[in-house]
Design a protein around this motif. Structure first.
Motif: not given
Length: 148
Positions: A1-26
């Motif tokens: 499965m491929t995932i598109a991820i995006g954010n505004d400025h208020a969601g940047y820090a959480l996106k970075v943390k989620l990408m770290e979690m996702l990188k090994d599985k997706y």
């Protein structure tokens, strides 16, 4: 499965943390933004939603301050079912019952640990079918009627 991820400025820090979690599985593509400098959530929402309806990705994750504005913007794109979720229950059932193809989160509302759990349960979920299929077809019919 491929995932598109995006954010505004208020969601940047959480996106970075989620990408770290996702990188090994997706496999995923980051559609921005790439810092905490002002960036309008409709731009991120449209980029991720367009990637999904174009078939580049099966699912998307969008993050803003509350998850609400970015979900409203994403839902303007025909074929998108974006759900702003603030609980594990909502993240699970927006997939099982509503076949949500975009999960929207709020960095100012949901902590990174809880957000990671919500993403995981949402990514693992599949539409249950049955009575839910008819409801999704009704959503498509409303969308078709109003897009003319």
């Amino acid at each position: 499965m491929t995932i598109a991820i995006g954010n505004d400025h208020a969601g940047y820090a959480l996106k970075v943390k989620l990408m770290e979690m996702l990188k090994d599985k997706y496999e995923f593509t980051d559609y921005g933004c790439y810092s905490t400098e002002r960036y309008d959530y409709p731009d991120a929402a449209e980029a991720v939603a367009n990637a999904i309806v174009a078939g580049k990705h099966e699912r998307g994750i969008l993050i803003c301050g509350s998850g609400i504005g970015i979900s409203i913007a994403a839902n303007k794109v025909p074929g998108i079912r974006a759900a702003a979720c603030q609980s594990h229950f909502a993240a699970k059932y927006c997939r099982l019952h509503n076949d949500a193809n975009i999960l929207c989160l709020g960095e100012r509302i949901t902590g990174p640990g809880e957000a990671a759990e919500m993403v995981e349960v949402w990514l693992e979920g599949e539409l249950e079918g049955g009575r839910h299929l008819g409801r999704i077809e009704k959503i498509h019919a409303i969308e078709a009627k109003h897009s003319k």
